[in-house]
Design a protein around this motif. Sequence first.
Motif, PDB file in Angstrom:
ATOM      1  N   GLN A 101       0.802  -1.219   0.000  1.00 45.65           N
ATOM      2  CA  GLN A 101       0.000   0.000   0.000  1.00 45.65           C
ATOM      3  C   GLN A 101       0.837   1.273   0.000  1.00 45.65           C
ATOM      4  O   GLN A 101       0.510   2.235  -0.684  1.00 45.65           O
ATOM      5  N   THR A 102       1.921   1.289   0.770  1.00 48.27           N
ATOM      6  CA  THR A 102       2.676   2.538   0.942  1.00 48.27           C
ATOM      7  C   THR A 102       3.988   2.567   0.178  1.00 48.27           C
ATOM      8  O   THR A 102       4.589   3.621   0.042  1.00 48.27           O
ATOM      9  N   LYS A 103       4.455   1.413  -0.254  1.00 45.49           N
ATOM     10  CA  LYS A 103       5.782   1.255  -0.881  1.00 45.49           C
ATOM     11  C   LYS A 103       6.909   1.521   0.114  1.00 45.49           C
ATOM     12  O   LYS A 103       8.056   1.703  -0.268  1.00 45.49           O
ATOM     13  N   ASN A 104       6.586   1.537   1.399  1.00 46.66           N
ATOM     14  CA  ASN A 104       7.583   1.635   2.466  1.00 46.66           C
ATOM     15  C   ASN A 104       7.824   0.231   2.998  1.00 46.66           C
ATOM     16  O   ASN A 104       6.878  -0.442   3.402  1.00 46.66           O
ATOM     17  N   TYR A 105       9.087  -0.197   2.994  1.00 47.75           N
ATOM     18  CA  TYR A 105       9.390  -1.546   3.447  1.00 47.75           C
ATOM     19  C   TYR A 105       9.763  -1.546   4.926  1.00 47.75           C
ATOM     20  O   TYR A 105      10.737  -0.910   5.326  1.00 47.75           O
ATOM     21  N   ILE A 106       8.968  -2.244   5.702  1.00 49.55           N
ATOM     22  CA  ILE A 106       9.275  -2.508   7.110  1.00 49.55           C
ATOM     23  C   ILE A 106       9.523  -4.008   7.189  1.00 49.55           C
ATOM     24  O   ILE A 106       8.654  -4.806   6.817  1.00 49.55           O
ATOM     25  N   SER A 107      10.682  -4.396   7.663  1.00 53.90           N
ATOM     26  CA  SER A 107      11.004  -5.821   7.734  1.00 53.90           C
ATOM     27  C   SER A 107      10.075  -6.539   8.702  1.00 53.90           C
ATOM     28  O   SER A 107       9.445  -5.924   9.562  1.00 53.90           O
ATOM     29  N   ARG A 108      10.026  -7.847   8.551  1.00 53.51           N
ATOM     30  CA  ARG A 108       9.245  -8.684   9.462  1.00 53.51           C
ATOM     31  C   ARG A 108       9.698  -8.439  10.893  1.00 53.51           C
ATOM     32  O   ARG A 108       8.885  -8.284  11.800  1.00 53.51           O
ATOM     33  N   SER A 109      11.022  -8.371  11.101  1.00 52.87           N
ATOM     34  CA  SER A 109      11.537  -8.156  12.456  1.00 52.87           C
ATOM     35  C   SER A 109      11.185  -6.754  12.967  1.00 52.87           C
ATOM     36  O   SER A 109      10.952  -6.566  14.159  1.00 52.87           O
ATOM     37  N   GLY A 110      11.119  -5.758  12.065  1.00 54.63           N
ATOM     38  CA  GLY A 110      10.710  -4.415  12.465  1.00 54.63           C
ATOM     39  C   GLY A 110       9.274  -4.397  12.955  1.00 54.63           C
ATOM     40  O   GLY A 110       8.946  -3.751  13.956  1.00 54.63           O
ATOM     41  N   VAL A 111       8.403  -5.134  12.257  1.00 57.03           N
ATOM     42  CA  VAL A 111       7.003  -5.237  12.677  1.00 57.03           C
ATOM     43  C   VAL A 111       6.923  -5.944  14.033  1.00 57.03           C
ATOM     44  O   VAL A 111       6.212  -5.493  14.941  1.00 57.03           O
TER      45      VAL A 111
END
Length: 104
Positions: free
Chosen positions: A38-48
Amino acid sequence: MDKLLVQKQLKLGVLRKCGLKQFDESHCGLISEQVFLQTKNYISRSGVCRFYLYEGEHPQFNSPFILNSLSQFIGYTDFAAYGLALESRKQGEPSLNFKSKAGT
């Protein structure tokens, strides 16, 4: 409004947007993918996972990028706008910081 309270509300908003009722570590990949799509911002799995699992213990894990990206995911321009919208709702005022579907 207290930043930790705003973060708690953001967590709930992201879960709702993903169609989830409660958080489980197995959801980190799904949330990461949905935010990117949706945002094209990548948050890693570990960041989430850090965002959801280390509430209050390690506030430094909640970087401005993660907070802004998740706020954008649920329809706000950034984390500050989300916090202002929550405060406005609390006081019964309309929010002017919500992003329209057209992206304006």
